[in-house]
Design an enzyme around this catalytic site. Sequence first.
Site, mmCIF file in Angstrom:
data_model
loop_
_atom_site.group_PDB
_atom_site.id
_atom_site.type_symbol
_atom_site.label_atom_id
_atom_site.label_comp_id
_atom_site.label_asym_id
_atom_site.label_seq_id
_atom_site.Cartn_x
_atom_site.Cartn_y
_atom_site.Cartn_z
ATOM 1 N N GLU A 385 0.808 -1.227 0.000
ATOM 2 C CA GLU A 385 0.000 0.000 0.000
ATOM 3 C C GLU A 385 0.838 1.272 0.000
ATOM 4 O O GLU A 385 0.692 2.114 0.899
ATOM 5 C CB GLU A 385 -0.966 -0.034 1.187
ATOM 6 C CG GLU A 385 -1.843 -1.274 1.129
ATOM 7 C CD GLU A 385 -2.839 -1.412 2.282
ATOM 8 O OE1 GLU A 385 -2.720 -0.666 3.275
ATOM 9 O OE2 GLU A 385 -3.724 -2.274 2.168
ATOM 10 N N GLU A 497 -5.984 -10.367 -2.220
ATOM 11 C CA GLU A 497 -6.725 -10.300 -0.944
ATOM 12 C C GLU A 497 -8.230 -10.234 -1.168
ATOM 13 O O GLU A 497 -8.941 -9.507 -0.478
ATOM 14 C CB GLU A 497 -6.299 -9.059 -0.152
ATOM 15 C CG GLU A 497 -4.809 -8.916 0.044
ATOM 16 C CD GLU A 497 -4.425 -7.813 1.017
ATOM 17 O OE1 GLU A 497 -5.317 -7.168 1.588
ATOM 18 O OE2 GLU A 497 -3.215 -7.605 1.209
HETATM 19 C C1 XIL Z 1 -5.833 -6.484 7.542
HETATM 20 C C2 XIL Z 1 -6.060 -7.692 8.373
HETATM 21 O O1 XIL Z 1 -6.824 -8.611 7.681
HETATM 22 C C3 XIL Z 1 -6.782 -7.287 9.585
HETATM 23 O O2 XIL Z 1 -6.877 -8.403 10.395
HETATM 24 C C4 XIL Z 1 -6.061 -6.185 10.297
HETATM 25 O O3 XIL Z 1 -6.827 -5.758 11.359
HETATM 26 C C5 XIL Z 1 -5.773 -5.060 9.357
HETATM 27 O O4 XIL Z 1 -5.109 -5.552 8.267
HETATM 28 N N1 XIL Z 1 -4.622 -4.727 3.028
HETATM 29 C C6 XIL Z 1 -3.597 -5.496 3.489
HETATM 30 C C7 XIL Z 1 -3.816 -6.352 4.633
HETATM 31 O O5 XIL Z 1 -2.543 -5.561 2.860
HETATM 32 O O6 XIL Z 1 -2.664 -6.524 5.391
HETATM 33 C C8 XIL Z 1 -4.924 -5.862 5.500
HETATM 34 O O7 XIL Z 1 -5.134 -6.854 6.440
HETATM 35 C C9 XIL Z 1 -6.159 -5.589 4.695
HETATM 36 C C10 XIL Z 1 -5.897 -4.543 3.677
#
Ligand code: XIL
Length: 580
Positions: A385, A497
Amino acid sequence: MRVNLLEKKRYWWGHAWKGLACIALVALGTGCVNANDKVELLDKDWTHLAGAEMVDEGVRIEGLGRAIVPTDDADDQTPVANPPINLRGPVLRVKGDFALSARLSRLESSPDDSAYLTIYGELPLTQDEWRQDGRAVTLGLEGNDLIVELQNGIDDYERHAYPLPASAMSQGTDVSLARIGDRFSIRINDETVALIDDPGLFDSGVLWFGASASEDGEYLLQSLTARPLDRRSEVTIMDNQIPVLSAEEEVSAATSLRHLAEKNHPRLYIGTAVAAIPLLSDKKYARILAREFSMVTPENAMKFQFIHPGPDSYAFADADAIVDFAQANDMAIHGHTLAWKEALPRWVTGSDYTDQQLKDILAKHIAKVVGRYKGRVQSWDVVNEPFEPFGATLRTGSPWYQSMGKDYIAFALREAHRADPEARLYINDYALEHPGPKSDAMHALAKSLLERGVPLHGIGFQMHEDMTDDYQPVEASVFRDNVQRFIDLGLEVRISEMDVNLQDNDSQERLQQQAEYYRSILELAMDIPAFTAFSTWGFTDRYSSLQEWWEADGFGNGLIFDANHQPKPAYFSLQEALKE
Ligand code: XIL
């Protein structure tokens, strides 16, 4: 005085009864409580508890200070302690009244350190932004007190403190916690110090253990035993192991997602994010995972604050468990994540480091984490990100950007490549699926990195999507056009994701739409050879990162298995697609 006498009488009568009961039971061949019913917990595996080391005298426990840092906008900025749990160690089954006895010994070299032992009846759910506590009792030595903390689910917490006798402070302290009916009896060196109401913390009948010390402190857990308190009670122990799918289960998995993909689309991994606690404590979760998926991404276990809680302390156990599980079940592993602005522990963000020091911290972190899993983790989200939520500009808030400017991206990729030259290295972000300023900026960034010879191999499209009455996620055809220009640069791509979150509406019709949408994206990934993985962000709504009580706007219900681990229409539509 009178009370004492009375108690004495009761005590003797109690014993006489027990004696008689024993004789009767022996005659019946059912036995009775004796010293042999006592079980040893330190004989089991404590080598997989982060911060623990098995030594001759017991288990040496070091306090790693692992904590969950609140998001910037949270009112309370105090980190939430996230002490490690011995997930690959002893698990105790209990029935009826029982006692746990522990000897906690402070070390001569550090007599002031606090020492904690936690017994969980229900494990917490941890994410990198919150910890949803389960049910547990913590026994601890703090200063001159024994402290007893009862955690009864979210927001129900109670703490007691009892002065330690002088004898208990110089040497080890024998602490015992007995559950007798609906009360806990607490003893220090064989003296009962308290009776506390038990709100049913161990009702699950299955107990897990964790231990920690004050940050950078240490102590010795010298003994830990459990025993039943009467003949109707039971304690039994087992060593929890990494779950492996049996041959029988594998056969029945012929129509599983991973099996179909391996057969019909062998280059495409079917992946999911995975959390260590359910992996090791929920058999059904582990079974579905091994049966259906060919790739795992640790959801939180490799994030900075989980794995590297102090400048010189690492907590690898959770990540190790996921990696070991994946290997035992013949799954690939995608590492997540190395350079991100979130999930950073206070020791990184809270000090006045020079630019060079921050650069060194990141380099060392990458070398250590990537190096540990070299040859085992195939690919990494090296940079996560990097862009503003929906904008074309890089996020500037992270210590990595602050110290190196935009060069932190090339720096992180080079360091990761140095640590494992075989690993495939990705930049991963959200809201990139459709054309627009953010996707344009990512494209320009990737192009310039490649032109400069920076080791970048792929882009991860997170694909966190929402579906409501007035909002539909980005269409597969739109994504298809947009992703092509990244592929044209010579890059691999992955759905990293995916979830399709619904709001309040879980009608059959909506679940069907969700299913069709999942399918349209999988078909795209099957169709285009540059796609290496189709990964979802978790697979069961039971442990979704969008827990109702946490996430604003009530989104959830976004994964392919429901909260009871039953396949949803989305699962079946992916299965259908993979058959072709
Ligand atoms: C999220 C996790 O799933 C949650 O459990 C945590 O509270 C926050 O992070 N993008 C990403 C992930 O790259 O690492 C994030 O994961 C969701 C958005």
